[in-house]
Structures are given as C-alpha cells and as structure tokens.
Design a protein around this motif. Structure first.
Motif, PDB file in Angstrom:
ATOM      1  N   ASN A  76       0.880  -1.181  -0.060  1.00  0.00           N
ATOM      2  CA  ASN A  76      -0.089   0.038  -0.061  1.00  0.00           C
ATOM      3  C   ASN A  76       0.968   1.321  -0.235  1.00  0.00           C
ATOM      4  O   ASN A  76       0.443   2.230  -0.628  1.00  0.00           O
ATOM      5  N   ARG A  77       2.017   1.388   0.769  1.00  0.00           N
ATOM      6  CA  ARG A  77       2.874   2.341   0.816  1.00  0.00           C
ATOM      7  C   ARG A  77       3.364   2.675  -0.602  1.00  0.00           C
ATOM      8  O   ARG A  77       3.363   3.604  -1.366  1.00  0.00           O
ATOM      9  N   SER A  81       0.789   5.011  -2.295  1.00  0.00           N
ATOM     10  CA  SER A  81       1.372   5.923  -1.738  1.00  0.00           C
ATOM     11  C   SER A  81       0.720   6.626  -0.380  1.00  0.00           C
ATOM     12  O   SER A  81       0.490   7.644   0.193  1.00  0.00           O
ATOM     13  N   GLU A  82       0.161   5.292   0.485  1.00  0.00           N
ATOM     14  CA  GLU A  82      -0.609   5.328   1.804  1.00  0.00           C
ATOM     15  C   GLU A  82       0.283   5.439   2.849  1.00  0.00           C
ATOM     16  O   GLU A  82       1.352   4.735   2.849  1.00  0.00           O
ATOM     17  N   PRO A  83       0.333   6.470   3.766  1.00  0.00           N
ATOM     18  CA  PRO A  83       1.085   6.337   4.873  1.00  0.00           C
ATOM     19  C   PRO A  83       1.241   5.303   5.801  1.00  0.00           C
ATOM     20  O   PRO A  83       0.478   4.506   5.963  1.00  0.00           O
ATOM     21  N   VAL A  84       2.428   5.010   6.363  1.00  0.00           N
ATOM     22  CA  VAL A  84       2.674   4.180   7.401  1.00  0.00           C
ATOM     23  C   VAL A  84       3.136   4.921   8.482  1.00  0.00           C
ATOM     24  O   VAL A  84       4.286   5.511   8.596  1.00  0.00           O
TER      25      VAL A  84
END
Length: 111
Positions: A76-77, A81-84
């Motif tokens: 997903n990251r 580009s989803e934040p972790v």
C-alpha cells in the motif's frame, strides 16, 4: 525448506489478490476481479499443500496472516502512497511477536 517456499508464495498470491480487490473498485472491474479470484485460489491451494506436507496449521496460518498483513502495508505504501504510521509499525511488531509465540508454542507441544 520447500514448505517455507510454498508458504511464501501463498503469502505473495494472497497479497496480490488483496491488491486486485482494491483495484476492482467494489468488484466493478472484470480484470482485477479475475486476478483476485486467481490469487486467492492459488494462495489457498499453496497453503493447503503446506499443511498437507506437515507444517502445523497454527504455525502455517500465523505466518501466512502475519506475513500477509506486513506485505500489504508495504504494498500500500509503495503502490498507493498510503502513509505508514508508527502505530502501524508497532502493530506489525506485535503481529511478529504473536507469530513467534505460536511457533514456540507448537514446537514446545510437539517436543
């Protein structure tokens, strides 16, 4: 060793299917839906072979689930580009600890 390779492939297939689930946009796009069906079918087949080969089911499932969660977070990251967050990383550390406890528990019971 073959069991661990098959389990790793099962995890990759499951993560692929999960990514296809997201890309299917509520199962409204045919190609990602076909990908998710194929991915989940392959994942379950490979997991069944690992269990058939003798890996204890609790260990198989713990590693499969934990590995899948960690790989989905990374995918997903990278792909979306989803934040972790630190909380997410902390959760993955707890999952890893849980997998290790299950592995030790099963090893202890069979010894």
């Amino acid at each position: 060793m073959l069991m661990w390779i098959l389990l790793a492939l099962a995890i990759v297939a499951e993560v692929f299917a999960t990514i296809m689930l997201k890309l299917s946009d509520g199962l409204s796009h045919a190609l990602p839906v076909l990908g998710l069906i194929a991915g989940y079918a392959l994942a379950f087949y490979l997991e069944s072979q690992v269990i058939r080969m003798g890996m204890p089911m609790p260990v198989t499932y713990a590693v499969w689930a934990g590995g899948g969660i960690a790989l989905v977070v990374v995918a997903n990251r990278v792909l979306f580009s989803e934040p972790v967050s630190a909380l997410t990383i902390g959760g993955m550390v707890l999952i890893l600890a849980g997998v290790l406890v299950v592995q030790m528990s099963v090893t202890h019971q069979t010894a």
